[in-house]
Design an enzyme around this catalytic site. Sequence first.
Site, PDB file in Angstrom:
ATOM      1  CB  ILE A   1      -0.970   0.022   1.202  1.00  0.00           C
ATOM      2  CG1 ILE A   1      -0.201  -0.094   2.530  1.00  0.00           C
ATOM      3  CG2 ILE A   1      -1.996  -1.077   1.071  1.00  0.00           C
ATOM      4  CD1 ILE A   1      -1.112   0.038   3.753  1.00  0.00           C
TER       5      ILE A   1
ATOM      6  CB  VAL B   1       3.616   0.590   4.157  1.00  0.00           C
ATOM      7  CG1 VAL B   1       2.447   0.401   5.126  1.00  0.00           C
ATOM      8  CG2 VAL B   1       4.650   1.533   4.765  1.00  0.00           C
TER       9      VAL B   1
ATOM     10  N   GLY C   1       8.889   3.509   0.211  1.00  0.00           N
ATOM     11  CA  GLY C   1       9.861   4.582   0.119  1.00  0.00           C
ATOM     12  C   GLY C   1      11.222   3.985  -0.157  1.00  0.00           C
ATOM     13  N   GLY C   2      12.272   4.739   0.100  1.00  0.00           N
ATOM     14  CA  GLY C   2      13.612   4.260  -0.200  1.00  0.00           C
ATOM     15  C   GLY C   2      14.123   3.238   0.790  1.00  0.00           C
ATOM     16  CG  MET C   3      15.872   4.045   3.807  1.00  0.00           C
ATOM     17  SD  MET C   3      16.525   5.015   5.188  1.00  0.00           S
ATOM     18  CE  MET C   3      15.185   6.155   5.493  1.00  0.00           C
TER      19      MET C   3
ATOM     20  CG  ASP D   1       8.286  14.040   5.479  1.00  0.00           C
ATOM     21  OD1 ASP D   1       8.333  14.994   4.670  1.00  0.00           O
ATOM     22  OD2 ASP D   1       8.329  12.852   5.127  1.00  0.00           O
TER      23      ASP D   1
ATOM     24  CE  LYS E   1       8.279   3.175   7.656  1.00  0.00           C
ATOM     25  NZ  LYS E   1       8.200   4.568   8.127  1.00  0.00           N
TER      26      LYS E   1
END
Length: 643
Positions: free
Chosen positions: A29, A37, A32-34, A141, A52
């Site tokens: 769903i 999820v 990201g880069g690291m 963020d 996650k």
Amino acid sequence: MDDLTTSTSQSFFIPNNSVVGDYILQEVIGYGGMSVVYRAYHNQLRRTVALKIINKQLQSFQKLAAEARTMAQLDHPNIVRIYDIGTTPYFYFAMEFIKGTTLHEWLRRNNNYSIENLAPILLQLATALEFIHSKNIIHQDIKPSNVLITPNNQLKVMDFGISRVAPRMVPTQKSEFTPVGTPKYMAPEQISGSASYKTDIYGFGATLYEVVCGKPPFQGRSYNVMVDVLTKEPITPSVLNPQVSPEIEAICLKCLQKVPANRYASVKQLIRDIKNAQAHQPILAKKYTKWQASKKFFKRHIVAITSMIAVVFMLLCFCVYLFWQKNRIELYANNIHDLKKEVDLVRDATTQTLKRAFEEYSTLQQSDTFLQPLRKLLLKIPQSDKKYPVIYGMCFGLNSGKYALKKSLQLLQQKIEKDPDDMELFITRGNIYLHNNMVDKAIADFDYVLQKKPQSITAYLNKANALTRKLEYDKAKQLYDKLLKMEPTYAKGYYNRGRWFSIQKKLKEAIKDYKLTTMYNPAYAPAYNNLGYAYMRTRQLDKAVENYTKAISLDKKNWQSLFNRAIVYMQLGNYEKATVDLEAAHAEKPKQSQIHCYLGMVYFNQGTLSKAKKYLQLALENAELPRHLRQRAEKILRHIRNK
């Protein structure tokens, strides 16, 4: 554009139905880069969660645990809850699964930018931030993708991956750190390497700006965005979306102040302003009058215009200086290298300015009025074609004769051979080919760009336009659909697909796409013009007049909209207004035969036979007058002579 926390790493994926701890993975769903999820299911508890999972090669368990501990402190109805944490076979933690939509999508569905509609949602976000700050945490963020709205209109803040503990002494105290976050939503001090609670207030403002304007305050590559955040002012929201209320605009711009001291002192003060605005009470933020907004808009654009003129003028000055000082070069031998660098900088700045101008205002590259002074300047500079090949190609590649076209293409080819990785050169040449009806060559250039850069929205759009020109409508439609799936808020994509629907006489679909164009770019005059034409074709004449009027308000010299609105007025029997519009269109296009013909008809209907005769004769002298209009003009003239 990459998040600064993920730009150097790669995401990894685990197959669906895999078991991680006590959870069964169902689908991805987000990622990201690291981390990735997943929607996952806990068999024993029979609960769906958002799981996650962190890439072990990129992220330590301590970092994961820090994020989990941060979220565990935040038990609040507007913050995503954490349920569990584990390390085998991957580092992971389980969070509350939210069935919801983004802020921007929520507002798009509601289509209501009033303070009454927005205040409840904004108060939830601000309340969540106030609670986060009360725990001495800075989120760092805040952005639309980290804010979800549930079906019952409950807001949820998520993703505390780069949050940090704030100093406990003074709420506004700063501390040094390596800049992290998403550049489009980062505060100036965050880019400079520090943060405070007011950093999140800026993020609130940037999120609110994108929600009401359809785009963030600044766009582009990460570095360019950060420079703009530090040095430029955002466009006033009401310029991009006239529906934005003055209170929302004032609150948004106060949050986006570059100096932290000029923002709200705390989130509590922000909440008080939102509640006062909701109750129609005075607010702390300064409201912008129409005059102030106009000045700000003019100031923003005049900088771009004057910068381009100044750069060209500087270029001319440097070249003239070099020409007249050629006999004294030996006296300045030590300065030649620095002078050449300066000329190169001017050349590069001119090239980038022209490219940005042509991207923002595509009609400029087809405007002889705009390009003629630049062409004259380049012709005066000795060997300008060799010194400035890209500028020369852009200025002489369109509407400038076969010789100049050939030379422009030769220069671009030479530049491409020297720098084959510059995809903008291929797009520029492809556009020149397309404008000069060399469609197959244009498609070949756009295909090459897509081969090297598969995510190039511009290349997809230009190729789709070329296929439409080639009458390969099905292939063009597939490309329009594809690029809009890749970039759902791309206004030019909807505009060009709307033109495709118009060609296919699918006017209902065309109207939908033109409306989406104006939603994502409220200042794009051609979309209102085409929307007016579609309404005119479907006999919705009042809506046609409304959209032509909007197009004219955005571009006072838009002769096509003036002409089309005049035709609608004639259909409505309002010949006085039709006459005013046709005369204004005639002032912009004094040699346009169709304008002459309709002026003749409208004066005939008002009984002004001398003017009717004059304009009808002018229309008939032009061989380009369409046959059906020629027949009507001849019939009216015979009637006038018989009288």
